[in-house]
Write a protein that holds these residues in place. Structure first.
Motif, PDB file in Angstrom:
ATOM      1  N   HIS A 117       0.845  -1.189   0.000  1.00  0.00           N
ATOM      2  CA  HIS A 117       0.000   0.000   0.000  1.00  0.00           C
ATOM      3  C   HIS A 117       0.886   1.246   0.000  1.00  0.00           C
ATOM      4  N   GLU A 119       1.021   5.169   0.524  1.00  0.00           N
ATOM      5  CA  GLU A 119       0.254   6.208   1.207  1.00  0.00           C
ATOM      6  C   GLU A 119       0.043   7.407   0.299  1.00  0.00           C
ATOM      7  N   CYS A 123      -4.957  12.851  -0.806  1.00  0.00           N
ATOM      8  CA  CYS A 123      -6.138  12.268  -1.448  1.00  0.00           C
ATOM      9  C   CYS A 123      -7.335  13.192  -1.244  1.00  0.00           C
ATOM     10  N   ARG A 128     -11.582   9.646   0.258  1.00  0.00           N
ATOM     11  CA  ARG A 128     -10.840   9.053   1.358  1.00  0.00           C
ATOM     12  C   ARG A 128     -11.473   7.757   1.859  1.00  0.00           C
ATOM     13  N   TYR A 131     -10.399   4.787  -0.395  1.00  0.00           N
ATOM     14  CA  TYR A 131      -8.958   4.571  -0.418  1.00  0.00           C
ATOM     15  C   TYR A 131      -8.381   4.253   0.958  1.00  0.00           C
ATOM     16  N   THR A 132      -9.216   4.088   1.974  1.00  0.00           N
ATOM     17  CA  THR A 132      -8.748   3.845   3.325  1.00  0.00           C
ATOM     18  C   THR A 132      -9.264   2.504   3.819  1.00  0.00           C
ATOM     19  N   THR A 133      -8.395   1.766   4.488  1.00  0.00           N
ATOM     20  CA  THR A 133      -8.765   0.505   5.114  1.00  0.00           C
ATOM     21  C   THR A 133      -8.224   0.484   6.538  1.00  0.00           C
ATOM     22  N   THR A 138      -4.826   4.700   9.007  1.00  0.00           N
ATOM     23  CA  THR A 138      -5.936   5.626   8.776  1.00  0.00           C
ATOM     24  C   THR A 138      -5.713   6.520   7.568  1.00  0.00           C
ATOM     25  N   HIS A 139      -4.608   6.367   6.865  1.00  0.00           N
ATOM     26  CA  HIS A 139      -4.325   7.211   5.711  1.00  0.00           C
ATOM     27  C   HIS A 139      -4.780   6.517   4.430  1.00  0.00           C
ATOM     28  N   PRO A 140      -5.234   7.285   3.435  1.00  0.00           N
ATOM     29  CA  PRO A 140      -5.605   6.685   2.149  1.00  0.00           C
ATOM     30  C   PRO A 140      -4.380   6.074   1.465  1.00  0.00           C
ATOM     31  N   THR A 141      -4.583   4.962   0.800  1.00  0.00           N
ATOM     32  CA  THR A 141      -3.501   4.258   0.136  1.00  0.00           C
ATOM     33  C   THR A 141      -3.936   3.797  -1.245  1.00  0.00           C
ATOM     34  N   SER A 164      -8.960   0.270  -0.169  1.00  0.00           N
ATOM     35  CA  SER A 164      -9.905  -0.498   0.640  1.00  0.00           C
ATOM     36  C   SER A 164     -10.002  -1.954   0.214  1.00  0.00           C
TER      37      SER A 164
END
Length: 286
Positions: A117, A119, A123, A128, A131-133, A138-141, A164
């Protein structure tokens, strides 16, 4: 970045695209040279600087810096895609089979597959969620799927899936199995029990299974080392990608990092074999 690599990119882009050539504006003033235009972009990728870091030195504003970054990434992708991201040929597949059978004692192994992933700090707020899981912070990837061999050659990469998803979602949408050689890939336990995927045994119950798990996980470290060389050695390049706002530019900038990784692995392999390195890039590629 090596001098030969940088000059090769500059000469190729200036010969192929008018945007990177030396021109004059409507007031008959000479614009920036191809070296200056490419240096602005390379310093953004190399040091993670802002787009207006050359505002006082070269009178390049933020909008112009981002525009040159997009054109540079697009130009390098269109020019060197077939050279540095080509699919393995029949001879390459046979080389991979012989290499892994000799080094890892896994006959028929083509490489190790895994996902990582990236970062994405800037984003857009509306994206967000997808793109977040929760499993990766906690940052979008953005997910990168790659296959690497024992010499850290990444001969397959699939980048752009939202963060995600998991590895199963990525491999189902990946074009990996469209055209492949006869062999299998080492993977962790998340992948299905397919004939082309050799998973590890999470809970070995015998000495034989434990020995296989140890050897399989040791051989699968190839892709982990490849990810480490991309992220740690070139951490500055990846830090600049975090600050990009456009998803298309992020995808193109990731291609620049992969090209740089491939060229550096080629140079390192030639140094290990005490052979004279081949030219990294040719300026007459049109």
């Amino acid at each position: 970045m090596q001098k030969e690599l940088f000059l090769g990119i500059v000469n190729t882009l200036s010969a192929r695209y008018e945007y990177f050539q030396l021109r004059t504006d409507a007031a008959c003033r000479i614009s920036l040279s191809p070296l200056q235009k490419c240096m602005i972009v390379v310093r953004q990728l190399a040091y993670g600087g802002t787009a207006d870091m050359f505002d006082e030195y070269l009178q390049v504003g933020e909008s112009i810096g981002r525009e040159r970054l997009k054109n540079f990434c697009q130009g390098v992708r269109e020019t060197f895609r077939d050279t540095y991201m080509q699919k393995p040929t029949v001879a390459d597949c046979q080389f991979l089979l012989d290499l892994h059978g000799r080094t890892h004692n896994f006959p028929g192994m083509l490489g190790s597959i895994d996902c990582m992933h990236w970062e994405w700090t800037n984003c857009p707020t509306a994206w967000r969620g997808q793109y977040t899981t929760g499993f990766k912070g906690t940052h979008p990837t953005i997910i990168l799927e790659a296959i690497a061999n024992q010499r850290l050659w990444i001969w397959h990469s699939y980048f752009g899936v939202v963060g995600s998803n998991n590895d199963l979602n990525v491999v189902q949408s990946s074009p990996l199995f469209n055209q492949q050689c006869k062999g299998y890939y080492l993977a962790d336990g998340i992948y299905p029990s397919w004939p082309v995927v050799l998973n590890t045994i999470r809970c070995p119950t015998s000495r034989k299974m434990a020995y296989f798990t140890e050897k399989q996980e040791a051989a699968r470290k190839d892709v982990e080392r490849a990810f480490g060389s991309k992220m740690k050695v070139k951490e500055s390049q990846t830090s600049s990608m975090k600050t990009l706002l456009d998803q298309a530019t992020v995808l193109q900038a990731s291609f620049i990092v992969r090209v740089y990784h491939t060229t550096m692995m080629n140079v390192f392999r030639h140094l290990l074999t005490c052979a004279k390195p081949k030219p990294i890039m040719h300026s007459n590629v049109i």
